[in-house]
Design an enzyme around this catalytic site. Structure first.
Site, PDB file in Angstrom:
ATOM      1  N   LYS A  55      -6.589  -2.120  -2.073  1.00  0.00           N
ATOM      2  CA  LYS A  55      -5.949  -2.578  -0.830  1.00  0.00           C
ATOM      3  C   LYS A  55      -6.818  -2.242   0.377  1.00  0.00           C
ATOM      4  CE  LYS A  55      -1.134  -2.335  -2.397  1.00  0.00           C
ATOM      5  NZ  LYS A  55       0.190  -1.716  -2.181  1.00  0.00           N
ATOM      6  N   CYS A  74      -2.632   2.636   0.611  1.00  0.00           N
ATOM      7  CA  CYS A  74      -1.759   3.458  -0.235  1.00  0.00           C
ATOM      8  C   CYS A  74      -1.058   2.592  -1.267  1.00  0.00           C
ATOM      9  CB  CYS A  74      -0.685   4.166   0.596  1.00  0.00           C
ATOM     10  SG  CYS A  74      -1.292   5.312   1.832  1.00  0.00           S
ATOM     11  N   ASP A  75      -0.737   3.198  -2.386  1.00  0.00           N
ATOM     12  CA  ASP A  75       0.128   2.536  -3.355  1.00  0.00           C
ATOM     13  C   ASP A  75       0.849   3.595  -4.177  1.00  0.00           C
ATOM     14  OD1 ASP A  75       0.558  -0.421  -4.393  1.00  0.00           O
ATOM     15  OD2 ASP A  75       0.735   0.927  -6.108  1.00  0.00           O
ATOM     16  N   SER A  76       2.111   3.320  -4.491  1.00  0.00           N
ATOM     17  CA  SER A  76       2.936   4.288  -5.223  1.00  0.00           C
ATOM     18  C   SER A  76       3.415   3.716  -6.548  1.00  0.00           C
ATOM     19  CB  SER A  76       4.158   4.683  -4.386  1.00  0.00           C
ATOM     20  OG  SER A  76       3.781   5.265  -3.165  1.00  0.00           O
ATOM     21  N   GLY A 111      -1.313   6.885  -4.467  1.00  0.00           N
ATOM     22  CA  GLY A 111      -2.753   6.874  -4.249  1.00  0.00           C
ATOM     23  C   GLY A 111      -3.048   6.652  -2.773  1.00  0.00           C
TER      24      GLY A 111
END
Length: 205
Positions: A55, A74-76, A111
């Site tokens: 991203k 960010c990524d969850s 992340g």
């Protein structure tokens, strides 16, 4: 504008944006459009980091030529029973997931990938992990919660800062990480890049 840097949040998440704003930052939002379903990894913690990096990289490419710029991606994902879970694809999936999770624990991985464009491109990545204890809720509570639509919009099918907060009995780790962005971790990454957190506070009149 946050301080002397152009700050970009490479995420469409309102919760991440609100987290940064409450911490004194004022980022622009640029959505990467990365197809999350096409990305795979051996472990959920690695998947979260890869998605965050992709991203940030996509948005960074769109900003070529602009300096000084900081991009935060960010990524969850929720790790439960050894598998990675993102947003449920349907209400039925959300119901079944909650029936499996209630009374048990999972780990929410977020992340974080930070890119600094200033006399070149510099970048760092890290993943924050927080243990989540799910309350023992009834079928009626699960169905009522899923009917609100909230679980369909978030990784792991729950929130702690919305309607789902009543159904989470405890956390071990940074609660901001569960919302979708760990402020202490982002500060650490920025420090590694030579940027002081307070230099990103939005200008105040």
């Amino acid at each position: 504008m946050s301080g002397s840097y152009r700050l970009i949040l490479a995420s469409a998440s309102p919760a991440r944006l609100q987290t940064l704003r409450r911490a004194g930052l004022d980022p622009e939002v640029m959505v990467s459009g990365v197809d999350e379903e096409s990305v795979t990894a051996m472990r959920p913690v690695i998947l979260a980091a890869i998605l965050a990096e992709r991203k940030a990289q996509v948005v960074n490419q769109q900003l070529a030529g602009h300096e000084p710029v900081i991009v935060i991606g960010c990524d969850s994902v929720l790790e439960f029973d050894g598998r990675a879970h993102g947003k449920p694809a349907s209400p039925d999936e959300a119901i079944e997931r909650w029936k499996a999770m209630r009374g048990r624990t999972g780990t929410l991985h977020t992340g974080h990938h930070v890119i600094l464009r200033q006399r070149g491109v510099h970048q760092v990545t890290a993943t924050g992990s927080t243990l989540v204890r799910f309350a023992k809720i009834s079928d009626d509570e699960i169905e009522a919660y899923v009917a609100t639509g909230e679980p369909l919009a978030v990784a792991g099918a729950f929130t702690i800062d919305g309607l789902g907060g009543a159904y989470i009995s405890g956390l071990e780790g940074d609660p901001h990480n569960v919302v979708g962005l760990s402020l202490p971790l982002v500060r650490d990454l920025l420090t590694e890049l030579g940027v002081a957190w307070h230099d990103l506070w939005a200008d105040r009149d």
